[in-house]
Write an enzyme that holds these catalytic residues in place. Sequence first.
Site, PDB file in Angstrom:
ATOM      1  N   ALA A  59      -8.994  -0.261  16.257  1.00 31.49           N
ATOM      2  CA  ALA A  59     -10.282  -0.011  16.907  1.00 31.49           C
ATOM      3  C   ALA A  59     -11.162  -1.253  16.954  1.00 31.49           C
ATOM      4  CB  ALA A  59     -11.017   1.128  16.196  1.00 31.49           C
ATOM      5  N   GLU A  60     -11.081  -2.107  15.933  1.00 32.85           N
ATOM      6  CA  GLU A  60     -11.895  -3.331  15.943  1.00 32.85           C
ATOM      7  C   GLU A  60     -11.556  -4.234  17.121  1.00 32.85           C
ATOM      8  OE1 GLU A  60     -12.811  -1.469  12.511  1.00 32.85           O
ATOM      9  OE2 GLU A  60     -10.762  -2.003  13.049  1.00 32.85           O
TER      10      GLU A  60
ATOM     11  N   GLU B  87       0.813  -1.216   0.000  1.00 36.45           N
ATOM     12  CA  GLU B  87       0.000   0.000   0.000  1.00 36.45           C
ATOM     13  C   GLU B  87       0.849   1.270   0.000  1.00 36.45           C
ATOM     14  OE1 GLU B  87      -2.834  -0.184   3.193  1.00 36.45           O
ATOM     15  OE2 GLU B  87      -3.858  -1.946   2.357  1.00 36.45           O
TER      16      GLU B  87
ATOM     17  N   THR C  37      -9.182   5.604  16.135  1.00 41.72           N
ATOM     18  CA  THR C  37      -7.758   5.542  15.815  1.00 41.72           C
ATOM     19  C   THR C  37      -7.405   6.384  14.585  1.00 41.72           C
ATOM     20  OG1 THR C  37      -8.233   3.463  14.677  1.00 41.72           O
ATOM     21  CG2 THR C  37      -7.305   3.319  16.888  1.00 41.72           C
TER      22      THR C  37
ATOM     23  N   VAL D 121      -7.633  -5.328   3.531  1.00 42.18           N
ATOM     24  CA  VAL D 121      -8.674  -6.104   4.208  1.00 42.18           C
ATOM     25  C   VAL D 121      -9.582  -6.820   3.210  1.00 42.18           C
ATOM     26  CG1 VAL D 121     -10.211  -4.092   4.443  1.00 42.18           C
ATOM     27  CG2 VAL D 121     -10.455  -6.036   6.003  1.00 42.18           C
TER      28      VAL D 121
ATOM     29  N   HIS E 295     -10.220 -15.885   5.071  1.00 43.85           N
ATOM     30  CA  HIS E 295     -10.287 -16.955   4.076  1.00 43.85           C
ATOM     31  C   HIS E 295     -11.520 -16.902   3.181  1.00 43.85           C
ATOM     32  CE1 HIS E 295      -6.788 -19.174   5.528  1.00 43.85           C
ATOM     33  NE2 HIS E 295      -7.192 -18.928   6.759  1.00 43.85           N
TER      34      HIS E 295
ATOM     35  N   CYS F 176     -12.624 -17.333  10.994  1.00 45.26           N
ATOM     36  CA  CYS F 176     -11.954 -17.571   9.710  1.00 45.26           C
ATOM     37  C   CYS F 176     -12.398 -16.686   8.558  1.00 45.26           C
ATOM     38  CB  CYS F 176     -12.165 -19.023   9.269  1.00 45.26           C
ATOM     39  SG  CYS F 176     -11.922 -20.274  10.551  1.00 45.26           S
TER      40      CYS F 176
ATOM     41  N   ASP G  39     -18.900   1.830  10.906  1.00 42.59           N
ATOM     42  CA  ASP G  39     -17.483   1.826  10.543  1.00 42.59           C
ATOM     43  C   ASP G  39     -17.189   2.893   9.496  1.00 42.59           C
ATOM     44  OD1 ASP G  39     -14.807   1.059  10.588  1.00 42.59           O
ATOM     45  OD2 ASP G  39     -15.074  -0.467   9.051  1.00 42.59           O
TER      46      ASP G  39
END
Length: 703
Positions: A208-209, A94, A267, A569, A633, A629, A332
């Site tokens: 934050a999560e 990134e 954050t 993500v 995944h 997961c 979010d």
Amino acid sequence: MKLIKNHYKNRFIKKATSSALVPFLVIGAGTVIAADQVNQNYIIENAKTGKDWPTHGFDYAETRFSPLSQISADNVEKLGLAWSYNLGSERGVEATPLVVDGVMYVTASWSIVHALDAKTGKKLWTYDPEVPGEAGSRGCCDVVNRGVAVHFGNVYVASYDGRLIALDAKTGEKVWETNTLPDNDMSYTITGAPRVVNGNVIIGNGGAEFGVRGYITAYDAKTGAQKWRWYTVPGNPNEPFENEAMARAAKTWDPSGKYWEAGGGGTVWDSIVFDPDLNLLYIGTGNGSPWSHKKRSPEGGDNLYLSSIVALNADTGEYVWHYQATPGDNWDYTSTQDMILSELMIDGERRKVIMQAPKNGFFFVLDRTNGEFISADNYVDVNWATGYDSNGRPIEVPEARSMDEPFDIIPGPFGGHNWHSMSFNHQTGLAYFPTQHIPITMVEDPSWESIESNEPGQPMSGVGWNTAFKFNVAAPSSKPFGRLTAWDPVTQQEAWRYEHVSPWNGGTLTTAGNLVFQGTADARFMAFNARTGDLLWESPMGTGVIAAPITYEVDGTQYVSIAAGWGGVFGQSQRASDLKTAGTVYTFVLNGDAEMPEFTQYQLNSLVSGVEYNPDFIGEGTALYVSNCVFCHGVPGVDKGGNIPNLGYSKKSVIENLDAFLFHGPFVSSGMPDFTETLSKTDVEKIKAFIQGTADAIRPKSQ
């Protein structure tokens, strides 16, 4: 030469120590222009010429607009590869590279810094902060890094595990290191690029999560000593507040929710902008912790300073003003996206403004001297609010706030625009940024009780996530998309758009050559006419691109460069390309004729078959899979996998022996969580049943 071996990164890296490797440009007797000359004045003067790219957003306004025009809309079709450099990374890239006097500084995943000859791509040195592989499981969004800062001969990088490190720009040797975390046991991470302001290195953090309290910190650039720290949300109201801003914020939080136990969030994980004329530092703050407004603040309240732009005194960190884009954030909807400073003619008056297109779908223009709301309009479709009133508050849709029933929120939590960099061209008057929608339905989770909550079916709760929502318990009806959007901030209207094949496309660069450059999720690098949006040129990339390009000049020649590497993500579990070449820096020049590196194809195995399982376990296995997961995944056999494999396409032996991977497994040192303390062997059997059962259910009958 020092040889560093890191098994969890599966590569060898040689770190050069000879300063003779770094070229210098000598102008006249005794005058040296090199990294040790980079300071505030250097950055301001460079913005006039565009020779270098000395700071994250190119200039202090973070416009990502270059005055270079040797490459233009008239000749961009002649671009060819000048050189490429393998970053040796299989995870997300990134970073915005920096270029100072012919030397490029770029980071790969795991916060590894590479110094290159910007003309040839030759490696000068690398520095590996040796982030423990186990730290990879403490973050939400891939082990990424967005770049470095350069100041007076030092290169500054923030490591994923929370350290701020100063390196000698000539050699890559460590000058100093400091731990930025108040508590090493909490799941703080750093993925953002530092900025240097008035002799201080500024850095925020993420997490934050996972339940942390956001803050921004300034460190002395010479010594690493902490100069000031400003928390973004209030702490425990039973203890003294750090300052008046925190006392004021506490009045907007309901203490019955004990928000401080989950940290509160807020954050500062990406955008930081400095106005040297006003001596103001602007920070973008993140989402609440947990996401659900009802859970963290049951009686409501705006929850300052979540999802806000906050202006601080750059020398002291003292609060000056704020604007909250999403009061009482519930979705979010971070405001950590790029902020750009400019001067715009609005209603016949020239205004000093700050612009932002945060995740909530609205493009904001504020007066940056005092935070006054000027305008906001939606740059994508939205269904959580109908607009903003004259006071700058959203006009909310009640169903979106309550979330008592599954709600197909638009934009979804991935945002109408995420962290991917925005640019602004003062010649066209347009801002350019990737826009998107990734469908997700959300509903309140009545079983979520605290930061320790880990019930089957709570999304990723087994690895520490705290959303207090459940996702996609009802299928969304909205459709995904990805675009490049050109936006007029004065009229608050779209000027043009280009439709991509997928969400999660890269950031943008715009130039005086009437160009906009962008990389894409489907592994292309593209150039557009900045005024019309016409596609003028493209080149294949060996991987999906999420970072933003830069341009610079060496020996009178303009180059365009981009660091490519699929991830983030969304990119951990999804992909839009059949390529998976390692992270690579690609640099282009007019009439370049270098050969592209060999691209690696993504190998998708057949659906897993033949694993014995108990069908009665599938229901419970589904909930356990969601809790441990799914965000990494994806859905077995449905998604193709991103930079992390989809388990539905695993070999039979992998799923049969799943416990060997989950309990003290071989990939813990690569960032995979260790589930020894959170899952039982029976739980693993249930997860295996879900994986094989899902593969069997979706398998074409002919197989």
